[in-house]
Design a protein around this motif. Sequence first.
Motif, PDB file in Angstrom:
ATOM      1  N   ARG A  82       0.821  -1.202   0.000  1.00 21.73           N
ATOM      2  CA  ARG A  82       0.000   0.000   0.000  1.00 21.73           C
ATOM      3  C   ARG A  82       0.864   1.266   0.000  1.00 21.73           C
ATOM      4  O   ARG A  82       0.487   2.284  -0.545  1.00 21.73           O
ATOM      5  CB  ARG A  82      -0.908  -0.027   1.231  1.00 21.73           C
ATOM      6  N   MET A 105      -4.241  -7.495 -13.939  1.00 23.27           N
ATOM      7  CA  MET A 105      -5.386  -6.848 -13.287  1.00 23.27           C
ATOM      8  C   MET A 105      -5.306  -7.030 -11.771  1.00 23.27           C
ATOM      9  O   MET A 105      -5.668  -6.132 -11.009  1.00 23.27           O
ATOM     10  CB  MET A 105      -6.703  -7.420 -13.810  1.00 23.27           C
ATOM     11  N   THR A 106      -4.844  -8.202 -11.343  1.00 21.98           N
ATOM     12  CA  THR A 106      -4.689  -8.424  -9.905  1.00 21.98           C
ATOM     13  C   THR A 106      -3.659  -7.462  -9.324  1.00 21.98           C
ATOM     14  O   THR A 106      -3.771  -7.046  -8.176  1.00 21.98           O
ATOM     15  CB  THR A 106      -4.274  -9.880  -9.629  1.00 21.98           C
ATOM     16  N   GLY A 107      -2.682  -7.109 -10.130  1.00 24.11           N
ATOM     17  CA  GLY A 107      -1.700  -6.124  -9.681  1.00 24.11           C
ATOM     18  C   GLY A 107      -2.318  -4.774  -9.380  1.00 24.11           C
ATOM     19  O   GLY A 107      -1.750  -3.973  -8.641  1.00 24.11           O
ATOM     20  N   ARG A 108      -3.500  -4.519  -9.936  1.00 26.66           N
ATOM     21  CA  ARG A 108      -4.181  -3.235  -9.721  1.00 26.66           C
ATOM     22  C   ARG A 108      -5.056  -3.250  -8.475  1.00 26.66           C
ATOM     23  O   ARG A 108      -5.814  -2.309  -8.251  1.00 26.66           O
ATOM     24  CB  ARG A 108      -5.079  -2.899 -10.923  1.00 26.66           C
ATOM     25  N   VAL A 109      -4.966  -4.307  -7.683  1.00 25.26           N
ATOM     26  CA  VAL A 109      -5.908  -4.499  -6.575  1.00 25.26           C
ATOM     27  C   VAL A 109      -5.996  -3.277  -5.653  1.00 25.26           C
ATOM     28  O   VAL A 109      -7.065  -2.922  -5.165  1.00 25.26           O
ATOM     29  CB  VAL A 109      -5.560  -5.787  -5.791  1.00 25.26           C
ATOM     30  N   LEU A 110      -4.884  -2.595  -5.464  1.00 21.36           N
ATOM     31  CA  LEU A 110      -4.888  -1.461  -4.533  1.00 21.36           C
ATOM     32  C   LEU A 110      -5.567  -0.223  -5.113  1.00 21.36           C
ATOM     33  O   LEU A 110      -5.807   0.740  -4.409  1.00 21.36           O
ATOM     34  CB  LEU A 110      -3.458  -1.113  -4.126  1.00 21.36           C
ATOM     35  N   MET A 112      -8.507  -0.438  -6.627  1.00 24.35           N
ATOM     36  CA  MET A 112      -9.923  -0.774  -6.772  1.00 24.35           C
ATOM     37  C   MET A 112     -10.674  -0.406  -5.498  1.00 24.35           C
ATOM     38  O   MET A 112     -10.204  -0.669  -4.402  1.00 24.35           O
ATOM     39  CB  MET A 112     -10.082  -2.272  -7.022  1.00 24.35           C
ATOM     40  N   LEU A 116     -18.644  -5.289  -2.649  1.00 23.92           N
ATOM     41  CA  LEU A 116     -19.038  -6.657  -3.008  1.00 23.92           C
ATOM     42  C   LEU A 116     -20.310  -6.666  -3.856  1.00 23.92           C
ATOM     43  O   LEU A 116     -20.390  -7.354  -4.874  1.00 23.92           O
ATOM     44  CB  LEU A 116     -19.247  -7.465  -1.727  1.00 23.92           C
ATOM     45  N   GLN A 119     -19.824  -5.512  -7.366  1.00 19.86           N
ATOM     46  CA  GLN A 119     -19.109  -6.513  -8.162  1.00 19.86           C
ATOM     47  C   GLN A 119     -20.015  -7.695  -8.482  1.00 19.86           C
ATOM     48  O   GLN A 119     -19.944  -8.269  -9.565  1.00 19.86           O
ATOM     49  CB  GLN A 119     -17.875  -7.002  -7.407  1.00 19.86           C
ATOM     50  N   LEU A 127     -18.200  -1.916 -12.650  1.00 18.24           N
ATOM     51  CA  LEU A 127     -18.049  -1.968 -14.099  1.00 18.24           C
ATOM     52  C   LEU A 127     -17.144  -0.840 -14.593  1.00 18.24           C
ATOM     53  O   LEU A 127     -16.238  -1.059 -15.396  1.00 18.24           O
ATOM     54  CB  LEU A 127     -19.435  -1.874 -14.742  1.00 18.24           C
ATOM     55  N   GLU A 130     -13.542  -1.675 -13.603  1.00 25.51           N
ATOM     56  CA  GLU A 130     -12.956  -2.729 -14.431  1.00 25.51           C
ATOM     57  C   GLU A 130     -12.417  -2.129 -15.732  1.00 25.51           C
ATOM     58  O   GLU A 130     -11.323  -2.454 -16.168  1.00 25.51           O
ATOM     59  CB  GLU A 130     -14.001  -3.791 -14.765  1.00 25.51           C
ATOM     60  N   GLU A 131     -13.215  -1.251 -16.335  1.00 22.45           N
ATOM     61  CA  GLU A 131     -12.804  -0.688 -17.617  1.00 22.45           C
ATOM     62  C   GLU A 131     -11.641   0.282 -17.455  1.00 22.45           C
ATOM     63  O   GLU A 131     -10.705   0.273 -18.245  1.00 22.45           O
ATOM     64  CB  GLU A 131     -13.988   0.009 -18.278  1.00 22.45           C
ATOM     65  N   ARG A 134      -8.558  -1.699 -16.662  1.00 24.39           N
ATOM     66  CA  ARG A 134      -8.160  -2.426 -17.855  1.00 24.39           C
ATOM     67  C   ARG A 134      -7.349  -1.511 -18.778  1.00 24.39           C
ATOM     68  O   ARG A 134      -6.356  -1.931 -19.375  1.00 24.39           O
ATOM     69  CB  ARG A 134      -9.407  -2.951 -18.569  1.00 24.39           C
ATOM     70  N   ALA A 135      -7.748  -0.268 -18.856  1.00 25.89           N
ATOM     71  CA  ALA A 135      -7.034   0.660 -19.728  1.00 25.89           C
ATOM     72  C   ALA A 135      -5.594   0.828 -19.263  1.00 25.89           C
ATOM     73  O   ALA A 135      -4.655   0.830 -20.077  1.00 25.89           O
ATOM     74  CB  ALA A 135      -7.759   2.007 -19.745  1.00 25.89           C
TER      75      ALA A 135
ATOM     76  N   TYR B  13     -13.460  -2.485 -24.158  1.00 24.32           N
ATOM     77  CA  TYR B  13     -13.058  -3.407 -23.095  1.00 24.32           C
ATOM     78  C   TYR B  13     -14.284  -4.086 -22.518  1.00 24.32           C
ATOM     79  O   TYR B  13     -14.237  -5.238 -22.118  1.00 24.32           O
ATOM     80  CB  TYR B  13     -12.296  -2.671 -22.000  1.00 24.32           C
ATOM     81  N   GLN B  17     -14.777  -8.043 -22.049  1.00 24.91           N
ATOM     82  CA  GLN B  17     -14.880  -8.630 -20.714  1.00 24.91           C
ATOM     83  C   GLN B  17     -16.243  -9.285 -20.462  1.00 24.91           C
ATOM     84  O   GLN B  17     -16.517  -9.705 -19.347  1.00 24.91           O
ATOM     85  CB  GLN B  17     -14.610  -7.551 -19.651  1.00 24.91           C
ATOM     86  N   SER B 206     -14.561 -10.391 -11.369  1.00 25.58           N
ATOM     87  CA  SER B 206     -14.302  -9.065 -10.810  1.00 25.58           C
ATOM     88  C   SER B 206     -13.066  -9.116  -9.913  1.00 25.58           C
ATOM     89  O   SER B 206     -12.393 -10.135  -9.818  1.00 25.58           O
ATOM     90  CB  SER B 206     -15.490  -8.588  -9.981  1.00 25.58           C
ATOM     91  N   GLU B 207     -12.856  -7.980  -9.257  1.00 29.59           N
ATOM     92  CA  GLU B 207     -11.697  -7.864  -8.385  1.00 29.59           C
ATOM     93  C   GLU B 207     -11.676  -8.956  -7.313  1.00 29.59           C
ATOM     94  O   GLU B 207     -10.658  -9.593  -7.064  1.00 29.59           O
ATOM     95  CB  GLU B 207     -11.723  -6.477  -7.723  1.00 29.59           C
ATOM     96  N   ARG B 210     -10.582 -12.290  -8.573  1.00 31.26           N
ATOM     97  CA  ARG B 210      -9.143 -12.342  -8.854  1.00 31.26           C
ATOM     98  C   ARG B 210      -8.339 -12.456  -7.569  1.00 31.26           C
ATOM     99  O   ARG B 210      -7.323 -13.158  -7.531  1.00 31.26           O
ATOM    100  CB  ARG B 210      -8.719 -11.115  -9.666  1.00 31.26           C
ATOM    101  N   ILE B 225       1.460  -8.083  -3.304  1.00 28.57           N
ATOM    102  CA  ILE B 225       0.881  -7.040  -4.161  1.00 28.57           C
ATOM    103  C   ILE B 225      -0.286  -6.332  -3.479  1.00 28.57           C
ATOM    104  O   ILE B 225      -0.959  -5.525  -4.098  1.00 28.57           O
ATOM    105  CB  ILE B 225       0.448  -7.563  -5.540  1.00 28.57           C
TER     106      ILE B 225
END
Lengths: 260, 358
Positions: A82, A105-110, A112, A116, A119, A127, A130-131, A134-135, B13, B17, B206-207, B210, B225
């Motif tokens: 963090r 994408m999992t690397g972007r967890v922080l 997000m 719940l 999602q 949504l 996610e987009e 993803r970019a 995207y 997805q 979703s997150e 993952r 991570i």
Amino acid sequence: MGSRESLLSVEGVSLSFGAVQALVDVSIEVYGGEILAIIGPNGAGKTSLLNVINGVYRPQQGRLVFMGQARPRNLRPYHVARQGIARTFQNVALFKGMSTLDNLMTGRVLHMRSGLLSQALYWGRALREEEAQRAYVERVINFLEIEAIRKTPVGRLPYGLQKRVELGRALAAEPRLLLLDEPMAGMNVEEKEDMCRFILDIRDEFDITCVLIEHDMGVVMDISDRIVVLDYGRKIADGSPDEVRANPDVIDAYLGVAHA
Amino acid sequence: MLYRETGQFKTSYRRDQAIFPIAQDRWCVALVLVAAYGVVPALANEYWLQAVLIPFLIYALAAIGLNLLTGYTGQLSLGTGGFMAVGAYTAYKLTTAMPDLNIVIVFLFAGIVAAAVGLVFGLPSLRIKGLYLAVTTLAAQFFLVWLFNRVAWFYNYNPSGTITAPPRTLMGIMVTGPEATAAVRYLVVLSFVVFFALIAKNLVRSEIGRTWMAIRDMDVAAEIIGIRPLTTKLSAFAVSSFYCGIAGALMLFVYLGSVETLAFDINVSFEVLFMVIIGGLGSILGSIIGAAFITILPIFLTNAPHLVGLEMRVDLAKEIELIIFGGFIIAFLILEPRGLARLWQIGKEKLRRWPFPY
């Protein structure tokens, strides 16, 4: 170079496992925007030092100061993440059942924030996030030139590409400090050249400071701004590549002399 | 030839997805849904609905729940039966205490209580992994069944110790109790399964999904991570138990009508686990296929001798059925250890290229 501000200081860190002294009173400065290499013989404590920096091990003595703030002792690895420290592993530690894209994408967890329920319904904030994420991930994919393996499960990729995906996952987190544990181990010359280019570009384009462990002296001398040498858990040298190359202690412990 | 994605370009995207990015898949799913909602209730008789399709769908829901925990998060659990019992007993207590409460809300509440119980029994997973965790979840199974047997409050001090689903209506139609028709009950279960299968699919892409898979594949790297193992594992336990709780409530209200704790014993936990393993760990579709395999194949095997005109003693037929069933399980696991869902996927990949072998 000394005028640059310190990003991370490791101050007098000692780490032992029972009677084995992994690190003895090690102090290191990492300056913002540099590439610092840590070298040394096997068992010198290089990986232990990285593990201390990202919170896997807690040192018995010493402290770490990151971005001007002393770090509490009981920090867990996810707290460290963090704060903005990411890393790759010596033995590739990817999520083998997931695709390249999902790993990144999992690397972007922080980054997000959605809940719940959002999602579960894949609606609204989840949504949009996610987009958006993803970019960013696609930017990293383009940078590392791994477009073709986007949807491939990483378990099926060759070793060199797995290393690259792992670098991508760390990069996707947008860290300030990136720790690379032998990023070029087991690669051929071409793959090493690619990896060197990526590391230099990461520093220049993404403005991320890199600390790397590497055994290929050609690579180390070429790309690093500064080198720290460890031997038996102690720091025996610290300086520019030219200084380190000429240091008699380093030649003795690690580099050796050329037998013409 | 027909199953080909050539020419279907994804320009955003969001499109890339989507759950079913290929148009043919979307058509297939739409067709299956139309058949399940429109054709099946009209054609199937009481026996097919009550003895085959309703239990299959309920088990499918429980299998999806367990797959979220075991297949996606890598936490082995043998407590499924216990969590289903929590759902059934919660729904029973709630609807007998508040008869006017909408039955759907009762079912959802049963899921939430099961989720809370699952959370508590998920706590050991922070320290214990793999088979050892399975043993601690076994404790949940035995404890919960024991609790519902021993504490008379749970079955409203009924001297027989059983709980019976009272008749309840939904929008004026009887959905539970002896007067509800099989077709109505089938449609109720089907709607729950379709809705929650969709929710599960959303979660795993979703997150949160993952982070579950990250914990499953490499927990050290996941923590580095920024994934908290505590919240990630517990959320998987909670969501999984939520599914099992609803499946348990449906089991009582829509399928069996009247149960004692025996209906939720350790065999149920094993059966659901087999469904998940045979269907495919880490696949929502696999959970459904696995549930179909385990619930429908024995029924088919029971009737097979009659179909080919072979008469044999009932007990002999039953034993031969078990032998063949076991043989099928072994054969499928040798053929594809990653489950029926994987076989399905390989088949689809082959179909995409057919008839050009490049």
